[in-house]
Enzyme design. Structure first.
Site, mmCIF file in Angstrom:
data_model
loop_
_atom_site.group_PDB
_atom_site.id
_atom_site.type_symbol
_atom_site.label_atom_id
_atom_site.label_comp_id
_atom_site.label_asym_id
_atom_site.label_seq_id
_atom_site.Cartn_x
_atom_site.Cartn_y
_atom_site.Cartn_z
ATOM 1 N N VAL A 1 -7.742 3.557 3.655
ATOM 2 C CA VAL A 1 -6.948 2.497 4.272
ATOM 3 C C VAL A 1 -7.872 1.707 5.183
ATOM 4 O O VAL A 1 -8.940 2.190 5.575
ATOM 5 C CB VAL A 1 -5.733 3.045 5.069
ATOM 6 N N SER A 2 -7.460 0.491 5.512
ATOM 7 C CA SER A 2 -8.329 -0.401 6.283
ATOM 8 C C SER A 2 -8.238 -0.202 7.790
ATOM 9 O O SER A 2 -9.207 -0.433 8.502
ATOM 10 C CB SER A 2 -7.993 -1.857 5.953
ATOM 11 N N THR A 3 -7.079 0.188 8.272
ATOM 12 C CA THR A 3 -6.911 0.321 9.723
ATOM 13 C C THR A 3 -6.196 1.626 10.064
ATOM 14 O O THR A 3 -5.537 2.228 9.215
ATOM 15 C CB THR A 3 -6.062 -0.845 10.295
#
Length: 188
Positions: A10-12
């Site tokens: 996931v990115s964040t």
């Protein structure tokens, strides 16, 4: 028998890996490697650990191809790295399995499209440069004026750092260093 190794990203930190991990476990992943890092960053410790852990014949499983790479180029590089290590890729969402002939064909098609796109960009760039030259346009950065160079050298001699001089005069720092080197070599 090959092991299925999951990779989730996931990115964040506000995003959740649980949905990906659940699907990877349901697909038979014996171990899941994770990254919480933007797709823009290609340095992914979880993916590196997975590749280091995997043995020839193992299968890397992802929920979607975009978990492996943000661009087609990154994705193809990752798949090539897996292939060199004799590791197959399984993408659940796209139903791609590089251990099969059809799955490998899909990646070859992706690679051919990416190569075609790079060639088109290069051709358009060359065509644009030729048109600009035919219209008499000078390409590249404009040459520095002697006045600006003299001012830069005087400021440096007065004790101002080259970085600060470059900022003040709107000159690229590397350009200023190159001109300083030319001037110093001319004085020898």
């Amino acid at each position: 028998m090959p092991d299925i190794l999951g990779y989730a990203r996931v990115s964040t930190r506000t995003q959740d890996l649980e949905a990906q991990k659940k699907r990877l476990n349901e697909s038979g992943a014996i171990r899941i490697f994770e990254d919480v890092i933007s797709g823009r960053n290609f340095d992914r410790p979880g993916l590196t650990a997975l590749i280091d852990y995997a043995r020839p014949g193992d299968v890397v499983c992802v929920v979607r191809l975009d978990r492996l790479g943000r661009s087609l180029k990154e994705l193809l590089e990752t798949v090539e790295l897996l292939k060199k290590s004799q590791i197959d890729l399984l993408s659940l969402e796209e139903k791609i399995d590089t251990s099969s002939a059809a799955g490998e064909l899909v990646f070859h098609v992706f690679g051919a499209i990416a190569h075609f796109e790079r060639r088109l960009i290069a051709e358009r760039t060359r065509d644009g440069i030729e048109v600009a030259r035919s219209k008499g346009k000078q390409l590249g950065r404009p040459p520095l004026s002697n006045e600006k160079l003299d001012a830069a050298f005087k400021l440096i001699q007065a004790g101002t750092s080259a970085t600060e001089v470059a900022k003040q005069l709107g000159i690229g720092r590397s350009t200023l260093y190159r001109e300083l080197q030319k001037r110093n070599e001319g004085m020898k």
